[in-house]
Design a protein around this motif. Structure first.
Motif, PDB file in Angstrom:
ATOM      1  N   ASN A  38      10.251  -5.602  45.651  1.00 10.68           N
ATOM      2  CA  ASN A  38       9.800  -6.302  44.668  1.00 10.68           C
ATOM      3  C   ASN A  38       9.232  -7.718  45.117  1.00 10.68           C
ATOM      4  O   ASN A  38       8.100  -8.164  44.756  1.00 10.68           O
ATOM      5  CB  ASN A  38      10.843  -6.654  43.398  1.00 10.68           C
ATOM      6  CG  ASN A  38      11.233  -5.645  42.849  1.00 10.68           C
ATOM      7  OD1 ASN A  38      10.484  -4.644  42.642  1.00 10.68           O
ATOM      8  ND2 ASN A  38      12.498  -5.482  42.122  1.00 10.68           N
ATOM      9  N   ARG A  39       9.886  -8.075  46.201  1.00 10.14           N
ATOM     10  CA  ARG A  39       9.564  -9.538  46.827  1.00 10.14           C
ATOM     11  C   ARG A  39       8.288  -9.411  47.570  1.00 10.14           C
ATOM     12  O   ARG A  39       7.365 -10.149  47.545  1.00 10.14           O
ATOM     13  CB  ARG A  39      10.497 -10.069  47.692  1.00 10.14           C
ATOM     14  CG  ARG A  39      12.033 -10.632  46.987  1.00 10.14           C
ATOM     15  CD  ARG A  39      12.956 -11.000  48.260  1.00 10.14           C
ATOM     16  NE  ARG A  39      14.035 -11.339  47.729  1.00 10.14           N
ATOM     17  CZ  ARG A  39      14.819 -12.447  47.346  1.00 10.14           C
ATOM     18  NH1 ARG A  39      13.815 -13.369  47.630  1.00 10.14           N
ATOM     19  NH2 ARG A  39      15.916 -12.617  46.798  1.00 10.14           N
TER      20      ARG A  39
ATOM     21  N   ARG B 221       5.894  -7.138  46.912  1.00  7.65           N
ATOM     22  CA  ARG B 221       4.931  -6.746  45.960  1.00  7.65           C
ATOM     23  C   ARG B 221       4.313  -7.990  45.373  1.00  7.65           C
ATOM     24  O   ARG B 221       3.265  -8.371  45.110  1.00  7.65           O
ATOM     25  CB  ARG B 221       5.253  -5.866  44.867  1.00  7.65           C
ATOM     26  CG  ARG B 221       5.338  -4.619  45.258  1.00  7.65           C
ATOM     27  CD  ARG B 221       5.688  -3.385  44.185  1.00  7.65           C
ATOM     28  NE  ARG B 221       5.807  -2.249  44.992  1.00  7.65           N
ATOM     29  CZ  ARG B 221       6.916  -1.501  45.027  1.00  7.65           C
ATOM     30  NH1 ARG B 221       8.017  -2.070  44.507  1.00  7.65           N
ATOM     31  NH2 ARG B 221       6.893  -0.216  45.415  1.00  7.65           N
ATOM     32  N   ARG B 222       5.469  -8.989  45.005  1.00  2.00           N
ATOM     33  CA  ARG B 222       5.057 -10.428  44.594  1.00  2.00           C
ATOM     34  C   ARG B 222       4.248 -11.161  45.511  1.00  2.00           C
ATOM     35  O   ARG B 222       3.217 -11.969  45.330  1.00  2.00           O
ATOM     36  CB  ARG B 222       6.333 -11.137  44.298  1.00  2.00           C
ATOM     37  CG  ARG B 222       6.046 -12.429  43.333  1.00  2.00           C
ATOM     38  CD  ARG B 222       7.411 -13.167  42.955  1.00  2.00           C
ATOM     39  NE  ARG B 222       8.331 -12.255  42.435  1.00  2.00           N
ATOM     40  CZ  ARG B 222       9.587 -11.948  42.934  1.00  2.00           C
ATOM     41  NH1 ARG B 222      10.131 -12.654  43.989  1.00  2.00           N
ATOM     42  NH2 ARG B 222      10.400 -11.208  42.326  1.00  2.00           N
ATOM     43  N   ALA B 223       4.568 -11.183  46.737  1.00  3.85           N
ATOM     44  CA  ALA B 223       4.059 -11.847  47.750  1.00  3.85           C
ATOM     45  C   ALA B 223       2.512 -11.257  48.205  1.00  3.85           C
ATOM     46  O   ALA B 223       1.516 -12.004  48.314  1.00  3.85           O
ATOM     47  CB  ALA B 223       4.665 -11.813  49.087  1.00  3.85           C
ATOM     48  N   GLN B 224       2.305 -10.073  47.913  1.00  6.33           N
ATOM     49  CA  GLN B 224       1.143  -9.293  47.828  1.00  6.33           C
ATOM     50  C   GLN B 224       0.190  -9.762  47.012  1.00  6.33           C
ATOM     51  O   GLN B 224      -0.871 -10.123  47.199  1.00  6.33           O
ATOM     52  CB  GLN B 224       1.366  -7.813  47.835  1.00  6.33           C
ATOM     53  CG  GLN B 224      -0.009  -6.907  47.875  1.00  6.33           C
ATOM     54  CD  GLN B 224       0.111  -5.373  47.976  1.00  6.33           C
ATOM     55  OE1 GLN B 224       1.062  -5.012  47.186  1.00  6.33           O
ATOM     56  NE2 GLN B 224      -0.605  -4.676  48.689  1.00  6.33           N
ATOM     57  N   GLY B 225       0.918  -9.928  45.553  1.00  3.13           N
ATOM     58  CA  GLY B 225       0.020 -10.475  44.489  1.00  3.13           C
ATOM     59  C   GLY B 225      -0.285 -12.079  44.735  1.00  3.13           C
ATOM     60  O   GLY B 225      -1.643 -12.568  44.443  1.00  3.13           O
ATOM     61  N   GLN B 226       0.542 -12.720  45.110  1.00  3.42           N
ATOM     62  CA  GLN B 226       0.255 -14.300  45.527  1.00  3.42           C
ATOM     63  C   GLN B 226      -0.692 -14.309  46.592  1.00  3.42           C
ATOM     64  O   GLN B 226      -1.553 -14.997  46.487  1.00  3.42           O
ATOM     65  CB  GLN B 226       1.507 -14.695  46.137  1.00  3.42           C
ATOM     66  CG  GLN B 226       2.530 -15.176  45.057  1.00  3.42           C
ATOM     67  CD  GLN B 226       4.004 -15.413  45.696  1.00  3.42           C
ATOM     68  OE1 GLN B 226       4.459 -15.055  46.304  1.00  3.42           O
ATOM     69  NE2 GLN B 226       4.361 -16.680  44.809  1.00  3.42           N
TER      70      GLN B 226
ATOM     71  N   ALA C  42       8.143 -16.050  50.222  1.00  2.08           N
ATOM     72  CA  ALA C  42       8.453 -14.788  49.880  1.00  2.08           C
ATOM     73  C   ALA C  42       8.778 -13.813  50.815  1.00  2.08           C
ATOM     74  O   ALA C  42       9.511 -13.114  50.822  1.00  2.08           O
ATOM     75  CB  ALA C  42       7.345 -14.341  48.799  1.00  2.08           C
TER      76      ALA C  42
ATOM     77  N   GLN D 169      -0.045 -22.413  47.304  1.00  2.00           N
ATOM     78  CA  GLN D 169       0.300 -20.952  47.262  1.00  2.00           C
ATOM     79  C   GLN D 169       0.490 -20.403  48.509  1.00  2.00           C
ATOM     80  O   GLN D 169       1.106 -19.315  48.409  1.00  2.00           O
ATOM     81  CB  GLN D 169      -0.959 -20.502  46.609  1.00  2.00           C
ATOM     82  CG  GLN D 169      -1.185 -20.793  45.007  1.00  2.00           C
ATOM     83  CD  GLN D 169       0.063 -20.448  44.028  1.00  2.00           C
ATOM     84  OE1 GLN D 169       0.641 -19.460  44.340  1.00  2.00           O
ATOM     85  NE2 GLN D 169       0.761 -21.408  43.738  1.00  2.00           N
TER      86      GLN D 169
END
Length: 87
Positions: free
Chosen positions: A13-14, A16-21, A48, A41
């Motif tokens: 989850n972390r 994937r969040r970093a990938q989006g960021q 992350a 950012q």
């Protein structure tokens, strides 16, 4: 070292969040956004990734300490090297 699936879920989850960021940072750079916003950012992406890495190491340590597979546990030097790669 195998880490159990339950421990990997928050790590994924972390990540994937970093990938989006990171995708957002790339978009910000491409659109010419203010440097301050981009760096803020980018720092969030870095944190992350660090947290995901620390979670993997912590989960691995816990599992290594409880490992009954017969494989030798990680040495202190190996653990130190893992931590320093994240520093």
């Amino acid at each position: 070292m195998q880490v159990d699936e339950e421990s990997m879920r928050p790590v994924l989850n972390r990540l994937r969040r970093a990938q989006g960021q990171l995708a957002a940072v790339i978009s910000m750079v491409e659109s010419g956004r203010d440097c301050k916003d981009v760096v803020t950012q980018l720092a969030a992406v870095s944190r992350a990734l660090d947290r995901a890495g620390f979670k993997i190491v912590a989960s691995g340590m816990r599992q290594c300490l409880a490992d009954d597979s017969g494989s030798p546990p990680m040495t202190e030097e190996e653990l130190e090297k893992l931590f320093l790669t994240l520093a």
